[in-house]
Write a protein that holds these residues in place. Structure first.
Motif, PDB file in Angstrom:
ATOM      1  N   ALA A   1       0.835  -1.198   0.000  1.00 17.29           N
ATOM      2  CA  ALA A   1       0.000   0.000   0.000  1.00 17.29           C
ATOM      3  C   ALA A   1       0.869   1.245   0.000  1.00 17.29           C
ATOM      4  O   ALA A   1       2.013   1.221   0.461  1.00 17.29           O
ATOM      5  CB  ALA A   1      -0.914   0.002   1.224  1.00 17.29           C
ATOM      6  N   LEU A   2       0.314   2.293  -0.550  1.00 12.46           N
ATOM      7  CA  LEU A   2       0.976   3.601  -0.571  1.00 12.46           C
ATOM      8  C   LEU A   2      -0.015   4.632  -0.052  1.00 12.46           C
ATOM      9  O   LEU A   2      -1.224   4.510  -0.273  1.00 12.46           O
ATOM     10  CB  LEU A   2       1.334   4.001  -2.010  1.00 12.46           C
ATOM     11  N   ARG A   3       0.518   5.647   0.617  1.00 20.30           N
ATOM     12  CA  ARG A   3      -0.370   6.722   1.043  1.00 20.30           C
ATOM     13  C   ARG A   3       0.369   8.053   0.973  1.00 20.30           C
ATOM     14  O   ARG A   3       1.561   8.140   1.286  1.00 20.30           O
ATOM     15  CB  ARG A   3      -0.858   6.497   2.473  1.00 20.30           C
ATOM     16  N   TYR A   4      -0.357   9.062   0.541  1.00 19.27           N
ATOM     17  CA  TYR A   4       0.151  10.432   0.556  1.00 19.27           C
ATOM     18  C   TYR A   4      -0.800  11.246   1.420  1.00 19.27           C
ATOM     19  O   TYR A   4      -2.023  11.135   1.297  1.00 19.27           O
ATOM     20  CB  TYR A   4       0.197  10.996  -0.867  1.00 19.27           C
ATOM     21  N   PHE A   5      -0.227  12.027   2.332  1.00 19.56           N
ATOM     22  CA  PHE A   5      -1.058  12.820   3.230  1.00 19.56           C
ATOM     23  C   PHE A   5      -0.504  14.232   3.286  1.00 19.56           C
ATOM     24  O   PHE A   5       0.714  14.426   3.363  1.00 19.56           O
ATOM     25  CB  PHE A   5      -1.035  12.208   4.633  1.00 19.56           C
ATOM     26  N   SER A   6      -1.373  15.216   3.213  1.00 21.43           N
ATOM     27  CA  SER A   6      -0.878  16.586   3.267  1.00 21.43           C
ATOM     28  C   SER A   6      -1.913  17.521   3.884  1.00 21.43           C
ATOM     29  O   SER A   6      -3.112  17.259   3.827  1.00 21.43           O
ATOM     30  CB  SER A   6      -0.536  17.069   1.857  1.00 21.43           C
ATOM     31  N   THR A   7      -1.414  18.581   4.476  1.00 21.21           N
ATOM     32  CA  THR A   7      -2.280  19.629   4.984  1.00 21.21           C
ATOM     33  C   THR A   7      -2.083  20.865   4.121  1.00 21.21           C
ATOM     34  O   THR A   7      -0.976  21.367   4.007  1.00 21.21           O
ATOM     35  CB  THR A   7      -1.945  19.956   6.446  1.00 21.21           C
ATOM     36  N   LEU A   8      -3.166  21.287   3.465  1.00 24.35           N
ATOM     37  CA  LEU A   8      -3.119  22.489   2.642  1.00 24.35           C
ATOM     38  C   LEU A   8      -4.075  23.500   3.262  1.00 24.35           C
ATOM     39  O   LEU A   8      -5.278  23.322   3.179  1.00 24.35           O
ATOM     40  CB  LEU A   8      -3.561  22.184   1.215  1.00 24.35           C
ATOM     41  N   PHE A   9      -3.535  24.505   3.913  1.00 25.33           N
ATOM     42  CA  PHE A   9      -4.341  25.508   4.590  1.00 25.33           C
ATOM     43  C   PHE A   9      -5.340  24.845   5.540  1.00 25.33           C
ATOM     44  O   PHE A   9      -4.947  24.212   6.487  1.00 25.33           O
ATOM     45  CB  PHE A   9      -5.033  26.438   3.570  1.00 25.33           C
ATOM     46  N   ASN A  10      -6.630  24.910   5.207  1.00 23.51           N
ATOM     47  CA  ASN A  10      -7.654  24.406   6.123  1.00 23.51           C
ATOM     48  C   ASN A  10      -8.059  22.961   5.824  1.00 23.51           C
ATOM     49  O   ASN A  10      -9.047  22.480   6.337  1.00 23.51           O
ATOM     50  CB  ASN A  10      -8.893  25.312   6.038  1.00 23.51           C
ATOM     51  N   THR A  11      -7.307  22.279   4.965  1.00 25.05           N
ATOM     52  CA  THR A  11      -7.722  20.950   4.505  1.00 25.05           C
ATOM     53  C   THR A  11      -6.635  19.904   4.746  1.00 25.05           C
ATOM     54  O   THR A  11      -5.476  20.129   4.425  1.00 25.05           O
ATOM     55  CB  THR A  11      -8.041  21.006   2.991  1.00 25.05           C
ATOM     56  N   ASP A  12      -7.032  18.771   5.306  1.00 28.25           N
ATOM     57  CA  ASP A  12      -6.160  17.605   5.378  1.00 28.25           C
ATOM     58  C   ASP A  12      -6.610  16.653   4.293  1.00 28.25           C
ATOM     59  O   ASP A  12      -7.785  16.278   4.252  1.00 28.25           O
ATOM     60  CB  ASP A  12      -6.294  16.883   6.732  1.00 28.25           C
ATOM     61  N   ILE A  13      -5.684  16.250   3.444  1.00 25.19           N
ATOM     62  CA  ILE A  13      -6.067  15.380   2.337  1.00 25.19           C
ATOM     63  C   ILE A  13      -5.196  14.129   2.343  1.00 25.19           C
ATOM     64  O   ILE A  13      -3.989  14.212   2.569  1.00 25.19           O
ATOM     65  CB  ILE A  13      -5.990  16.144   0.989  1.00 25.19           C
ATOM     66  N   GLY A  14      -5.824  12.979   2.144  1.00 27.89           N
ATOM     67  CA  GLY A  14      -5.091  11.722   2.071  1.00 27.89           C
ATOM     68  C   GLY A  14      -5.461  10.981   0.796  1.00 27.89           C
ATOM     69  O   GLY A  14      -6.636  10.902   0.433  1.00 27.89           O
ATOM     70  N   LEU A  15      -4.443  10.496   0.084  1.00 29.07           N
ATOM     71  CA  LEU A  15      -4.671   9.678  -1.101  1.00 29.07           C
ATOM     72  C   LEU A  15      -4.025   8.337  -0.821  1.00 29.07           C
ATOM     73  O   LEU A  15      -2.904   8.292  -0.313  1.00 29.07           O
ATOM     74  CB  LEU A  15      -4.000  10.306  -2.332  1.00 29.07           C
ATOM     75  N   SER A  16      -4.727   7.249  -1.143  1.00 32.01           N
ATOM     76  CA  SER A  16      -4.140   5.955  -0.812  1.00 32.01           C
ATOM     77  C   SER A  16      -4.374   4.948  -1.927  1.00 32.01           C
ATOM     78  O   SER A  16      -5.305   5.068  -2.730  1.00 32.01           O
ATOM     79  CB  SER A  16      -4.738   5.444   0.499  1.00 32.01           C
ATOM     80  N   TYR A  17      -3.498   3.970  -1.969  1.00 29.73           N
ATOM     81  CA  TYR A  17      -3.621   2.885  -2.934  1.00 29.73           C
ATOM     82  C   TYR A  17      -3.271   1.593  -2.223  1.00 29.73           C
ATOM     83  O   TYR A  17      -2.294   1.536  -1.469  1.00 29.73           O
ATOM     84  CB  TYR A  17      -2.693   3.108  -4.128  1.00 29.73           C
ATOM     85  N   PHE A  18      -4.085   0.579  -2.437  1.00 33.89           N
ATOM     86  CA  PHE A  18      -3.846  -0.723  -1.819  1.00 33.89           C
ATOM     87  C   PHE A  18      -3.973  -1.804  -2.876  1.00 33.89           C
ATOM     88  O   PHE A  18      -4.892  -1.772  -3.689  1.00 33.89           O
ATOM     89  CB  PHE A  18      -4.875  -0.951  -0.707  1.00 33.89           C
ATOM     90  N   LYS A  19      -3.037  -2.735  -2.870  1.00 34.80           N
ATOM     91  CA  LYS A  19      -3.105  -3.871  -3.788  1.00 34.80           C
ATOM     92  C   LYS A  19      -2.860  -5.126  -2.969  1.00 34.80           C
ATOM     93  O   LYS A  19      -1.801  -5.279  -2.361  1.00 34.80           O
ATOM     94  CB  LYS A  19      -2.042  -3.739  -4.879  1.00 34.80           C
ATOM     95  N   GLY A  20      -3.862  -5.978  -2.920  1.00 38.14           N
ATOM     96  CA  GLY A  20      -3.671  -7.189  -2.139  1.00 38.14           C
ATOM     97  C   GLY A  20      -4.982  -7.846  -1.773  1.00 38.14           C
ATOM     98  O   GLY A  20      -5.987  -7.704  -2.483  1.00 38.14           O
ATOM     99  N   THR A  21      -4.958  -8.537  -0.642  1.00 45.73           N
ATOM    100  CA  THR A  21      -6.098  -9.339  -0.227  1.00 45.73           C
ATOM    101  C   THR A  21      -7.130  -8.461   0.460  1.00 45.73           C
ATOM    102  O   THR A  21      -6.812  -7.741   1.405  1.00 45.73           O
ATOM    103  CB  THR A  21      -5.620 -10.435   0.739  1.00 45.73           C
ATOM    104  N   SER A  22      -8.364  -8.539  -0.020  1.00 42.84           N
ATOM    105  CA  SER A  22      -9.437  -7.735   0.558  1.00 42.84           C
ATOM    106  C   SER A  22      -9.636  -8.089   2.026  1.00 42.84           C
ATOM    107  O   SER A  22      -9.650  -9.248   2.404  1.00 42.84           O
ATOM    108  CB  SER A  22     -10.731  -8.000  -0.200  1.00 42.84           C
TER     109      SER A  22
ATOM    110  N   GLN B   1     -10.492  16.090   5.319  1.00 43.34           N
ATOM    111  CA  GLN B   1     -11.073  16.777   6.480  1.00 43.34           C
ATOM    112  C   GLN B   1     -10.843  18.262   6.227  1.00 43.34           C
ATOM    113  O   GLN B   1      -9.720  18.671   5.985  1.00 43.34           O
ATOM    114  CB  GLN B   1     -10.361  16.398   7.777  1.00 43.34           C
ATOM    115  N   MET B   2     -11.892  19.047   6.284  1.00 44.12           N
ATOM    116  CA  MET B   2     -11.747  20.461   5.960  1.00 44.12           C
ATOM    117  C   MET B   2     -12.448  21.311   7.017  1.00 44.12           C
ATOM    118  O   MET B   2     -13.561  21.018   7.429  1.00 44.12           O
ATOM    119  CB  MET B   2     -12.370  20.724   4.588  1.00 44.12           C
ATOM    120  N   VAL B   3     -11.755  22.369   7.444  1.00 44.49           N
ATOM    121  CA  VAL B   3     -12.369  23.327   8.348  1.00 44.49           C
ATOM    122  C   VAL B   3     -13.015  24.406   7.499  1.00 44.49           C
ATOM    123  O   VAL B   3     -12.354  25.017   6.666  1.00 44.49           O
ATOM    124  CB  VAL B   3     -11.316  23.968   9.281  1.00 44.49           C
ATOM    125  N   ALA B   4     -14.304  24.626   7.672  1.00 48.93           N
ATOM    126  CA  ALA B   4     -15.001  25.667   6.916  1.00 48.93           C
ATOM    127  C   ALA B   4     -15.801  26.492   7.906  1.00 48.93           C
ATOM    128  O   ALA B   4     -16.886  26.094   8.321  1.00 48.93           O
ATOM    129  CB  ALA B   4     -15.906  25.043   5.865  1.00 48.93           C
TER     130      ALA B   4
END
Lengths: 271, 405
Positions: free
Chosen positions: B207-228, B260-263
């Motif tokens: 699995a791979l994951r990218y996580f970042s905080t951009l101003f008021n937003t936390d964003i995560g992108l993920s990829y998984f390859k394997g057994t469900s 997750q976003m603060v608005a």
């Protein structure tokens, strides 16, 4: 080049600069209470800047009006950020059921602070909305806005008078939250000593303008020959009779903390 | 005996550690030891729908956690758990939830061993969270997880954090036994677990994951390859036992997003994924809002209001989900007293069938090191076509006392 760029501040600056210098000079002679209040807040901030980072241990004692007590142990790590508010990491060591819970806060001079909560049992980092500043911090009489980094820009000021408080010559100032809608206060009155600009006492007035809480700060010690930190902060809620004491211990300055100690990755390995 | 059971058979060994480690720890300087003992009672409000189900049960559980920093930037953590249930043999189980070595510098971090990782943003349904298997028999809400063997590499940078996972051993989901509640009409026979991959539990997932905080937003992108992690539950005629239900674990690819976003005064949360490998490919999403009122009615209490929606485009019945088109609402009341008392109320309603689940959780501390939890769930108007229909008569009240030491 478009025509509008002729009106950019770069072109206008030479005209307005002499005028602003003139205004500045004229104010030295007739400083308003507002300007004096701001000047005192800025001087206190200037004297406390440059500490870079520090860690400390805190015992928080909650007390109800019958005198029943409950204690929390918290470790605090603070990193000074140039041109913006401080970064802070607060880690709970007790009570045991909240052990390892941590708050990460990036405070800002303007706008809302960024805040995250780490829940160790779930290994989960949750974003928190910091807009509502008046909420209680972990059941204590301290609101989030009281424990947040006290940036000069978060309040407007007015100098009231000078008086002696506990044998020390003090400035007495009023301050008003800039974000009035989300603060729990209409105003704060603070006592700051004239020699070292240390905060000794604060009275908090609720939104209906009645006295809500009084904070007294004591046991100041100087670190690195420059920075004053208290050993004890007592806050009493006059309307409920409840109070909270913060006892500070083991201040360490220059511990080498960096931005890398204040991100989601480091939050997840907090102990 | 399935491979998972062989894995579990090592667990009693771990519980020798419960005795051995405190003795050992006393001799290692800087070893932190703590844990919990808890007791729990379930009271079900109706007779079970399926044969041999019990109306009451009690259980005790223990956890032990060890932590040792052998360098400023290197540590070992162990978290072992065991529960003994009075009725359901499948619920008498243990797990090594953590046993990991951590090493970090300012620019990277490596953990090796059995770990726990959470991905996600929303409160009711966790869609993208996939690294750890659900310990279903431990908690019907799916919030409890099993330890996952992994090599986990993290690179935090100014532009975000990149994480890579190698997952060399697959953990099977736990399911209630014949006397347990919250089960299918016939208990899931975990000994008959089947796999799409010939390497079964030895399949190397990653699995791979990218996580970042951009101003008021936390964003995560993920990829998984394997057994469900979530198996298909298949029915098989079995001459000896009659019909059996067995879990079938397929190979999947899952691309996920969490936000997750603060608005203003609101928190906006969302998760979504796209998955291939289980029959036809499909997508699922959940999103919602959270709003917190502080100092309600002039008191110290905070009230958080949560509203979420989940949609899953599987509608062909091959791999049923209980969250296909559901709305969820609830509140969290934090009393902000000395005992950190709180009350949680949540309602999940299926918009197609009208099946409704109501959950209430109340919690407070007693003194310094005891916590009391009182939970209750009600399954209302459960539609017989809903996969959660088998829970229709499992309304319960649960009392738990946890002692932290």
């Amino acid at each position: 080049m478009t025509t509008s760029s002729l009106f950019s501040p770069r072109y206008l600056a030479p005209i307005f600069l002499p005028l602003s210098v003139f205004l500045l000079i004229s104010h030295v002679h007739a400083e308003t209470p507002e300007e004096k209040g701001l000047a005192i807040a800025m001087e206190a901030d200037r004297r406390d800047s440059g500490f870079k980072d520090y860690t400390a241990e805190m015992t928080m004692i909650l007390r109800n009006k019958l005198g029943k007590e409950s204690k929390r142990s918290i470790r605090s790590k603070t990193l000074e950020v140039a041109e913006d508010g401080d970064k802070n990491l607060s880690i709970f060591d007790s009570p045991k059921d909240v052990k390892g819970t941590a708050f990460l806060t990036f405070s800002h001079k303007t706008g809302d602070d960024d805040q995250w909560l780490y829940l160790p049992a779930l290994k989960r980092v949750k974003r928190i909305n910091s807009r509502n500043k008046s909420g209680s911090f972990m059941g204590s009489e301290f609101a989030y806005e009281d424990i947040a980094s006290q940036e000069v820009e978060k309040y407007s000021y007015k100098h009231l008078r000078e008086e002696t408080y506990q044998g020390q010559e003090c400035f007495v100032n009023e301050s008003y939250p800039v974000d009035r809608k989300n603060s729990g206060y209409s105003k704060r009155i603070s006592w700051v000593d004239k020699t070292e600009y240390r905060l000794l006492k604060v009275e908090f007035y609720d939104r209906k303008k009645s006295l809500l809480k009084t904070l007294t700060v004591s046991g100041y010690q100087q670190y690195l020959g420059t920075y004053w930190r208290p050993d004890s902060m007592d806050i009493i809620n006059h309307q409920t009779g409840k109070s909270t004491t913060l006892l500070w211990d083991n201040y360490q300055f220059g511990t080498g903390l960096t931005d890398a100690n204040f991100n989601a990755t480091s939050l997840k390995r907090v102990r | 005996m399935s491979a998972e059971n062989r894995y579990n058979s090592y667990i009693p060994l771990i519980f020798l550690l419960f005795l051995a480690i405190p003795l050992l720890a006393a001799n290692i300087q800087g070893m932190e030891v703590n844990g919990e003992f808890s007791g729990e009672g379930f009271l079900f409000l109706e007779n079970g729908a399926w044969s041999q189900q019990e109306n009451q049960s009690a259980s005790v559980a223990a956890t032990i956690e060890l932590h040792h920093n052998f360098l400023d930037n290197a540590s070992f953590t162990l978290d072992a758990f065991y529960r003994l249930d009075s009725k359901d043999d499948a619920r008498s189980h243990g797990d090594l939830r953590l046993a990991e070595l951590l090493y970090f510098t300012d620019s990277w971090e490596l953990t090796v061993g059995i770990g726990r990782v959470f991905w996600g943003a929303t409160e009711f349904v966790h869609l993208v969270d996939i690294i750890n298997q659900t310990d279903q028999v431990e908690a019907v809400d799916g919030e409890e997880k099993l330890g996952q063997p992994m090599v986990h590499f993290t690179v935090p940078r100014d532009w975000g954090t990149l994480e890579g996972f190698l997952l060399p051993w697959f953990r099977e989901r736990t399911f209630p036994g014949i006397r347990g509640r919250f089960r299918t009409p016939v208990p899931v026979d975990t000994d008959q677990a089947a796999y799409e991959s010939g390497s079964e539990q030895n399949h190397l997932d990653f699995a791979l994951r990218y996580f970042s905080t951009l101003f008021n937003t936390d964003i995560g992108l993920s990829y998984f390859k394997g057994t469900s992690r979530d198996p298909a539950l298949l029915l098989s005629p079995n001459q000896a036992k009659g019909a059996i239900i067995y879990p079938y674990y397929q190979q999947i690819n899952q691309t996920g997003l969490d936000l997750q976003m603060v608005a203003g005064e609101w928190l906006l949360k969302s998760e979504a994924y796209y998955r291939t490998g289980q029959s036809r490919s499909y997508a699922a999403t959940t999103f919602g809002v959270e709003y917190t009122m502080t100092g309600i009615g002039g008191s110290m209490m905070d009230l958080g209001l949560i509203a979420e929606y989940v949609f899953d485009d599987r509608d062909d019945g091959w791999l049923p989900t209980i969250y296909e088109n559901d709305i969820m609402g609830g509140f969290r009341l934090s009393v902000n007293d000395m005992d950190d008392s709180s009350v949680l109320l949540g309602v999940v309603r299926d918009l197609y069938s009208g099946s409704t689940i109501i959950g209430i959780e109340a919690s407070r501390r007693l003194g310094d090191s005891i916590r009391l939890n009182l939970d209750s769930s009600f399954f209302i108007d459960m539609d017989f076509q809903d996969p959660a229909f088998s829970l229709a008569r499992d309304d319960f009240v649960r009392l738990e006392v946890i002692w932290y030491w």
